[in-house]
Design a protein around this motif. Sequence first.
Motif, PDB file in Angstrom:
ATOM      1  N   MET A   1       0.949  -1.112  -0.190  1.00 39.33           N
ATOM      2  CA  MET A   1       0.035   0.134   0.041  1.00 39.33           C
ATOM      3  C   MET A   1       0.948   1.315  -0.048  1.00 39.33           C
ATOM      4  O   MET A   1       2.071   1.195   0.586  1.00 39.33           O
ATOM      5  CB  MET A   1      -1.020  -0.106   1.230  1.00 39.33           C
ATOM      6  CG  MET A   1      -1.951   1.179   1.327  1.00 39.33           C
ATOM      7  SD  MET A   1      -2.473   1.369   2.762  1.00 39.33           S
ATOM      8  CE  MET A   1      -1.390   2.274   3.603  1.00 39.33           C
TER       9      MET A   1
ATOM     10  N   SER B   1      -4.166  -3.638  -1.574  1.00 32.75           N
ATOM     11  CA  SER B   1      -3.328  -4.467  -0.720  1.00 32.75           C
ATOM     12  C   SER B   1      -4.265  -5.621  -0.397  1.00 32.75           C
ATOM     13  O   SER B   1      -5.457  -5.844  -0.051  1.00 32.75           O
ATOM     14  CB  SER B   1      -3.027  -3.678   0.349  1.00 32.75           C
ATOM     15  OG  SER B   1      -2.302  -4.582   1.401  1.00 32.75           O
TER      16      SER B   1
ATOM     17  N   THR C   1      -6.413   0.044   2.969  1.00 38.97           N
ATOM     18  CA  THR C   1      -6.206  -1.309   2.317  1.00 38.97           C
ATOM     19  C   THR C   1      -6.806  -1.478   1.147  1.00 38.97           C
ATOM     20  O   THR C   1      -6.136  -1.912   0.220  1.00 38.97           O
ATOM     21  CB  THR C   1      -6.728  -2.294   3.383  1.00 38.97           C
ATOM     22  OG1 THR C   1      -5.671  -2.109   4.781  1.00 38.97           O
ATOM     23  CG2 THR C   1      -5.885  -3.691   3.133  1.00 38.97           C
TER      24      THR C   1
END
Length: 318
Positions: A1, A270, A265
């Motif tokens: 990320m 990710s 996220t």
Amino acid sequence: MSKTPIIGSSPEVEAKVASFMSERLLHDSLSDCITLIGSMRLSGVHHRKKARGMLISGPSGVGKSTIAERLLELSPRREEVDRTIVPVLYVELSGQPTAKVIGSNLLEALGDPHSESGSAEDRLFRAAELMRACGVELIILDEFHHIANLDPRKREIALDTIKNLMNKTFIPILLLGANSSKAIVRANPELSRRCTPKIQLEPFSTEDAEHLHDFRRLLKAFHELLPTTGPSALIDASNTGPLYQACHGLIGQLSQLLEMALKATLYGKSQTLSQEALRWAFERTVYPGCKRHRNPFDAKFDGKPLVGSGEPFHDMHA
């Protein structure tokens, strides 16, 4: 990320975050409260001679709203041919809850379109009649501490109004409020005798072995709900301390932090919620504009509790 994830407006991402946030995680203290409330409610249904009450107090974010939401989920409103059944009536008291305002709050929660009309006595009478018609078995009065905003005479009348509501309906009442709620109830001896037990919810503490164990169990439960793959930062033992520091043991604050970290996220594409996502989320939800040495997820964090002047949890130690 990336360190500066771009938060967009993807319906798919927002749906996943909303699903995650909709889950009600109950640690042992909250589960115990719900069990006690259920017992009080059943007692009221089968032995309607004198209504009982219960007070649950504690700082914001400790889980009071979670209790109310869970009770409403377990006993939702339902429509019948000739009426609406409301097993659990949730009422949020206004900032100046005089006797008349309490009546209005009750009527509004029951769907009365004329909740603002009539005297205090008339409003209470109409509310009691509607509660019987709607099959109410439990009344939740949230933000009970707002009664402290009234002058002493109006406060006494407001407390008597709640007591009279119990007398008229024989329906158990759950009072939810800040720490000051306990002193408010105790100022009215008869209401105080009715409201037993009086439960004080506290934030988690890492200094207590049992609390620490429960906090880790809670983090694991959150991890298992994440719509991601692989081990997240929530089950990394080295993050237990930083996660506690970031929310000061408050489940509500932890939930807000995780909501933003999950968005970072998912929008960052990710596969797992990382410490970097938590670091980024902390700066945007818990302590906007904080320096690196005051972010628990930053390598430069100085390890001191966030209770200084102007810091997130200063009020809890004022």
